[in-house]
Every structure is written in C-alpha cells, then in structure tokens.
Enzyme design. Structure first.
Site, short mmCIF file in Angstrom:
data_model
loop_
_atom_site.label_atom_id
_atom_site.label_comp_id
_atom_site.label_asym_id
_atom_site.label_seq_id
_atom_site.Cartn_x
_atom_site.Cartn_y
_atom_site.Cartn_z
N LEU A 81 11.84 -19.76 -4.52
CA LEU A 81 10.68 -19.03 -3.99
C LEU A 81 9.50 -19.07 -4.96
O LEU A 81 9.69 -18.93 -6.17
CB LEU A 81 11.09 -17.56 -3.77
CG LEU A 81 9.97 -16.64 -3.32
CD1 LEU A 81 10.08 -16.36 -1.83
CD2 LEU A 81 9.98 -15.33 -4.08
N HIS B 203 2.96 3.38 -8.81
CA HIS B 203 2.80 1.96 -9.15
C HIS B 203 4.04 1.45 -9.90
O HIS B 203 4.50 0.34 -9.68
CB HIS B 203 1.55 1.75 -10.01
CG HIS B 203 0.27 2.13 -9.33
ND1 HIS B 203 -0.02 1.78 -8.03
CD2 HIS B 203 -0.82 2.84 -9.75
CE1 HIS B 203 -1.21 2.24 -7.69
NE2 HIS B 203 -1.71 2.89 -8.71
N ASP C 30 0.84 -1.20 0.00
CA ASP C 30 0.00 0.00 0.00
C ASP C 30 0.87 1.26 0.00
O ASP C 30 2.01 1.22 0.47
CB ASP C 30 -0.90 -0.03 1.24
CG ASP C 30 -2.08 0.91 1.11
OD1 ASP C 30 -2.29 1.48 0.02
OD2 ASP C 30 -2.80 1.08 2.12
C1 FPP Z 1 -1.90 0.29 -3.38
O1 FPP Z 1 -1.45 1.62 -3.38
C2 FPP Z 1 -1.32 -0.43 -4.48
C3 FPP Z 1 -2.01 -1.02 -5.50
C4 FPP Z 1 -3.48 -1.04 -5.60
C5 FPP Z 1 -1.30 -1.69 -6.59
C6 FPP Z 1 -0.14 -2.48 -6.15
C7 FPP Z 1 0.62 -2.95 -7.30
C8 FPP Z 1 1.96 -2.88 -7.38
C9 FPP Z 1 2.85 -2.40 -6.32
C10 FPP Z 1 2.65 -3.41 -8.58
C11 FPP Z 1 2.33 -4.84 -8.76
C12 FPP Z 1 3.21 -5.46 -9.70
C13 FPP Z 1 2.84 -6.33 -10.64
C14 FPP Z 1 3.88 -6.95 -11.42
C15 FPP Z 1 1.44 -6.70 -10.95
P1 FPP Z 1 -2.52 2.78 -3.50
O2 FPP Z 1 -2.63 3.15 -4.94
O3 FPP Z 1 -3.79 2.37 -2.85
O4 FPP Z 1 -1.80 3.90 -2.68
P2 FPP Z 1 -2.48 5.04 -1.81
O5 FPP Z 1 -3.31 4.35 -0.75
O6 FPP Z 1 -1.32 5.79 -1.25
O7 FPP Z 1 -3.32 5.86 -2.76
#
Ligand code: FPP
Length: 236
Positions: free
Chosen positions: A123, A29, A12
């Site tokens: 892993l 992201h 997050d």
């Molecule tokens: C939450 O942050 C994150 C997500 C919804 C997406 C997580 C995905 C990645 C880290 C990349 C994944 C990688 C692959 C290869 C699929 P948020 O956007 O909710 O952050 P915020 O709460 O600060 O707005």
C-alpha cells in the site's frame, strides 16, 4: 464490483471526540494518529493500492499556534511508533502538498520515512500535508505554462494535465470517505475526485475502525459507477 485502488479519507472530528471525552483537542489528534496506523494496516491487507489521508490543509494554518505546532509534530509521533511496522507490512510512504512551508524538523521526518520505505511495493500511504486542491491546480497550471513556453510539451489535454499534479503516479480516487458527518470536500483532491464515490460517516475519526472501513467498502461495492455513461440498471 468496482476494484478499489485508491481510497482517500478526510479525517474529521478529532476536536469533537476530545470534547466528548473531556480531553484537550490535542488528545483527539493523538488518538487519530493510532487510527491512521490501524486503517493503513487494514487497507494494506485488503489489497488497496493507495490510501491518501488529509493530515493538514493549507487552511489549517489559521488554527491556534499551539494546535498547529502540535499537528506539525504528529509525523514524528507516527513514524517513531510505526515505521518498523510499516516496513514489515511493505507500506510505502508518500506525501502531497507544499513541503517547503513545513517546519524543517517535520520535513526531515517526512523525507526520512519516504526514503526508508521507497522500495516497498505494498500500500502507498500518502499524507496530504499543507495540501490544498486549488493550490495544486494553480501550481500545475503554472508548471504547464512554463513547459509550453519552453516548447517542452504538447497541447493541454486532461491526461497531460494529470502529469502536473502531485498525484501523477497514483491511480484515480475511487472512494472518498469523510468522517464526523460534515458533508464538504474542504479543498481536498479537487481534480482527482471527479468520478469518485463519496461516503460521509457519522463516526468521529478517533473512533473510526477497520470494521467501519469494511462497511464503507461494502457500500462502495454496491454502488454502480458509470463515469458519466448510461447506467444500464436504471429503468428510464
Ligand atoms: C480534523 O479534526 C483533523 C485534523 C485537522 C488533523 C488530522 C490529523 C490526524 C488525524 C493525524 C495525522 C497523522 C499524521 C501522522 C500526520 P478537527 O480538529 O477539525 O476536529 P473537529 O472538527 O471535531 O474540531
């Protein structure tokens, strides 16, 4: 010490990281993808058996069309950059969640990575994509009911039910980490975290580092897990 076999992470804070750095949400992201790589390589070196990362929840479809489309493109970004390295490190890719609702290109990219790495024995990097814990439990219940009606299964037990979950071949979740200090589970691995340890860290996911993972594991190693039994170290 409790051997850490299965680590699950709610990644997050990508949006907040982007805002803090005056960048669009997508940049958070994008940076988060590189961190998935760093943590995967490190967790593999530590001998962890399985790393499950929450990449896209069943609720994430509510985000803007642009953001959803960007998130759906991330597996391509990730595997184009890192599939070679994952192979060199013997990492096996898996996925949990409802694949059928993903864009066909995303499905193809995920399937290719799963196929390419299927014989690796290091892993397991398990992506939760279009995953929801309640959805998983309902699906499992329906599948069990079908088998029961067909006379193909026995009375339901906890052990038997596990076989109907996406995670049937994976070890129990030992430790769940959530970054950015939101203290919620957000429909992640509801059945599997019954006895997991939780760590909520303030770091935003794009800033999460292998060193911080080491600190989390150090804390986990000091926790006393008794799975509902009596904790012998308590004085009362
Ligand atoms: C939450 O942050 C994150 C997500 C919804 C997406 C997580 C995905 C990645 C880290 C990349 C994944 C990688 C692959 C290869 C699929 P948020 O956007 O909710 O952050 P915020 O709460 O600060 O707005």
């Amino acid at each position: 010490m409790n051997e850490l076999q299965h680590l699950a992470i709610i990644m997050d804070g990508n949006g907040r990281w982007a805002k803090k750095n005056n960048l669009p949400r997508t940049a958070g992201h994008y940076k988060g993808v590189e961190v998935v790589r760093n943590i995967t390589i490190h967790a593999n070196q530590l001998g962890i058996k399985c790393l499950t990362v929450y990449a896209f929840s069943t609720e994430n479809w509510k985000r803007s069309e642009d953001e959803v489309s960007y998130l759906m493109g991330l597996p391509k970004v990730f595997f184009n950059s890192y599939i070679k390295e994952l192979m060199e490190n013997n990492v096996k890719v898996m996925m949990i969640g409802d694949k059928t609702k993903l864009p066909s290109e995303t499905q193809r990219i995920m399937n290719d990575a799963i196929e390419t790495t299927k014989n690796n024995t290091g892993l397991i990097l398990n992506f939760a994509v279009n995953y929801g814990g309640r959805d998983e439990i309902i699906r499992a219940a329906k599948a069990y009911a079908e088998d029961y009606k067909a006379g193909k299964t026995d009375e339901l037990t906890e052990d038997l039910f596990k076989d109907y979950l996406y995670t049937k071949d994976l070890p129990e979740v030992d430790l769940l980490i959530r970054t950015s200090y939101e203290q919620r589970i957000s429909n992640f691995l509801l059945y599997q975290i019954a006895y997991s340890e939780f760590i909520f860290t303030e770091t935003l996911w794009p800033d999460f580092s292998p060193e911080e993972l080491d600190r989390c594991i150090e804390e986990y190693n000091h926790r006393k897990r008794n799975f509902g039994g009596r904790n012998e170290t308590k004085s009362n």
